[in-house]
Design an enzyme around this catalytic site. Structure first.
Site, PDB file in Angstrom:
ATOM      1  CB  SER A 253      -8.730  21.578 -38.022  1.00  0.00           C
ATOM      2  OG  SER A 253      -8.896  21.270 -35.910  1.00  0.00           O
ATOM      3  CE  LYS A 254     -13.600  24.673 -41.854  1.00  0.00           C
ATOM      4  NZ  LYS A 254     -13.249  24.058 -43.099  1.00  0.00           N
ATOM      5  NE  ARG A 255     -10.187  18.668 -33.448  1.00  0.00           N
ATOM      6  CZ  ARG A 255      -9.072  18.901 -32.759  1.00  0.00           C
ATOM      7  NH1 ARG A 255      -9.132  19.146 -31.055  1.00  0.00           N
ATOM      8  NH2 ARG A 255      -8.277  18.801 -32.786  1.00  0.00           N
TER       9      ARG A 255
END
Ligand code: GLU
Length: 480
Positions: A253-255
């Site tokens: 994910s964006k993390r």
């Protein structure tokens, strides 16, 4: 005779093309080419609130950037269209009426709060929290009454009371026991079909032979199998590819950094490298080779070599692979690719194309992504070049250095144009004049001109600077 292979990539246009979906698209495409089959692109835009035309356009653009074309689909057409679900509503309606007439589907008027209450009760009494079948057997009279009260029904599929099993090309045999799923919604109250329903009709109508997708869809498969069964359709072969995880083993994910293909393009990754890397995230060549041309990916692809466990996305390895690709392209092409990045950094580029290519060639080895060209060529274009560290000023103050710098300024009066050759000749003369040789001669000049001990070819830097800037730069360090 086996049917010719037809695969599809079916993105929902609700955002950018995510790395995970790109990987699905890549595997579909490679498999289609490997099997000399057909690749279909279908837009799954039944989520009317979240689907946008802009997102569809950006997905198509990103696919093209990756070099993945499609044989049938939006913008190219084909015999099995339309290829957007929003344009296929009549077809779904026709089959829904058939299911209703045959008693395989029914109208359900339950309100969300009633459904939630029933769910909670089921959980309390230790049962599966599936639809409780309240509207399964409504009479025409009961339905009329509910509709008179203004209730808008959804349509549910009567879920069969038996287990479902399918053979997955990656996972092997997968079984879902009876009773785990209830009658699920196939058409919402606004008349729009749900994904699990429309996807089956489309795959059948488009004569898809292999459904290749992420394994987050395994849980949807029994619902889809129930639709195949209800409509009397032959089911395709399924291949569910394991998820891509971040380094901490949670879903990518964006993390974990950039997750959209578009972002990778902007950061200066090459499509060939991204395709190579993503394709090998879940599959490996028998030879163990990692840098594989598209041709080899196509030739060697094999579902038997797709891993059953999730893949971990390694940004460092992707950068390394991208660097390998950058080093393998010819300078003229690499220069073309670098120019937009250099412009964005506001560098004033030499008009002479040959010089520009020399600059790019000088830093090619140092680049992992195209964006790196900006930092690597800063020395050529920056107005202010500070000393990299203070210790270097001691080198510049040395007596022998001062002699070299004075001599440089004097020698520059003997020619008009600073070319690489003139610079080299000048350094030779300075050596003779001052008696300073080798590193003691070149290093102070490099430090005085660029502020750094290391960097690209010094004669080239001098040529790009031009005589005036060279002299000014050297004079800065002369102690009067
Ligand atoms: N539209 C679905 C998605 O984007 C496609 C699922 C499928 O391939 O069946 O996840």
């Amino acid at each position: 005779m086996t049917k010719p292979v037809r695969v599809r990539f079916a993105p929902s246009p609700t955002g950018n093309l995510h790395i995970g979906n790109a990987r699905t698209a890549i595997l579909n495409w490679i498999f289609a080419r490997h099997a000399k089959g057909t690749s279909v692109l279908r837009i799954e835009d039944t989520d009317l609130e979240r689907s946008t035309k802009e997102s569809e356009q950006s997905i198509l653009q990103d696919l093209r950037w990756l070099g993945l074309d499609w044989d049938e689909g939006p913008e190219v057409g084909g015999d099995f269209g339309p290829y957007r679900q929003s344009e296929r509503l009549e077809r779904y309606l026709y089959l829904t009426n058939k299911l209703l007439t045959e008693g395989k589907a029914f109208h359900c008027y339950c309100e969300p709060d009633e459904l939630e209450k029933a769910r909670q009760e089921a959980i309390k009494s230790g049962k599966q929290p599936v639809y409780n079948g309240r509207c399964r057997n409504l009479t025409a009279e009961q339905r009329r009454e509910l509709e008179q009260q203004g209730k808008k029904p959804v349509i549910r599929l009567r879920f069969p009371d038996h287990a479902f099993t399918f053979q997955d090309l990656v996972k092997g045999e997968v079984t879902f026991p009876a009773g785990d799923l209830g009658d699920f919604v196939i058409v919402r109250a606004d008349g729009i079909p749900t994904y699990n329903y429309a996807v089956v009709i489309d795959d059948v109508d488009m004569q898809i032979t292999h459904v290749v997708r992420g394994d987050d869809h395994v849980a949807n498969t029994p619902k889809q199998l129930a639709v195949y069964e209800a409509l009397g359709f032959e089911k395709p072969v399924f291949a569910h590819i394991p998820m891509i995880l971040g380094e901490d083993k949670t879903r990518l994910s964006k993390r974990h950094g950039a997750t959209s293909v578009d972002q990778y393009a902007q950061d200066g990754f090459l499509p060939q490298a991204l395709v190579n890397y993503l394709s090998l995230l879940s599959w490996s060549s028998e030879t163990g080779d990692e840098i594989l041309s598209l041709q080899r990916l196509i030739e060697e692809f094999d579902f038997g070599r797709v891993s059953r466990s999730p893949a971990v996305f390694d940004p460092v390895k992707l950068r390394w692979m991208n660097g390998m690709y950058i080093r393998s392209i010819d300078i003229s092409r690499l220069t073309d690719l670098c120019v937009p990045f250099l412009h964005k950094a506001d560098y004033v580029l030499p008009e002479n194309r040959e010089l520009l290519e020399k600059i790019v060639a000088g830093v090619q080895e140092k680049m992992e992504v195209l964006q790196d060209v900006v930092a690597a060529t800063r020395v050529f274009f920056a107005d202010e070049l500070e000393l990299e560290n203070e210790e270097l000023s001691a080198v510049l103050k040395k007596e022998s250095t001062q002699k070299v710098l004075w001599s440089f300024v004097r020698q520059c009066q003997t020619f008009q144009l600073m070319t690489g050759d003139n610079f080299r000749k000048t350094v030779k003369v300075i050596g003779k004049e001052t008696g300073v040789i080798g590193r003691d001669l070149w290093m102070p000049l490099r430090i005085a001109l660029t502020g750094q001990e290391h960097g690209p070819d010094l004669p080239l830097i001098a040529e790009i600077f031009g005589k005036e800037k060279c002299v000014a730069q050297i004079k800065k360090w002369i102690i009067e």
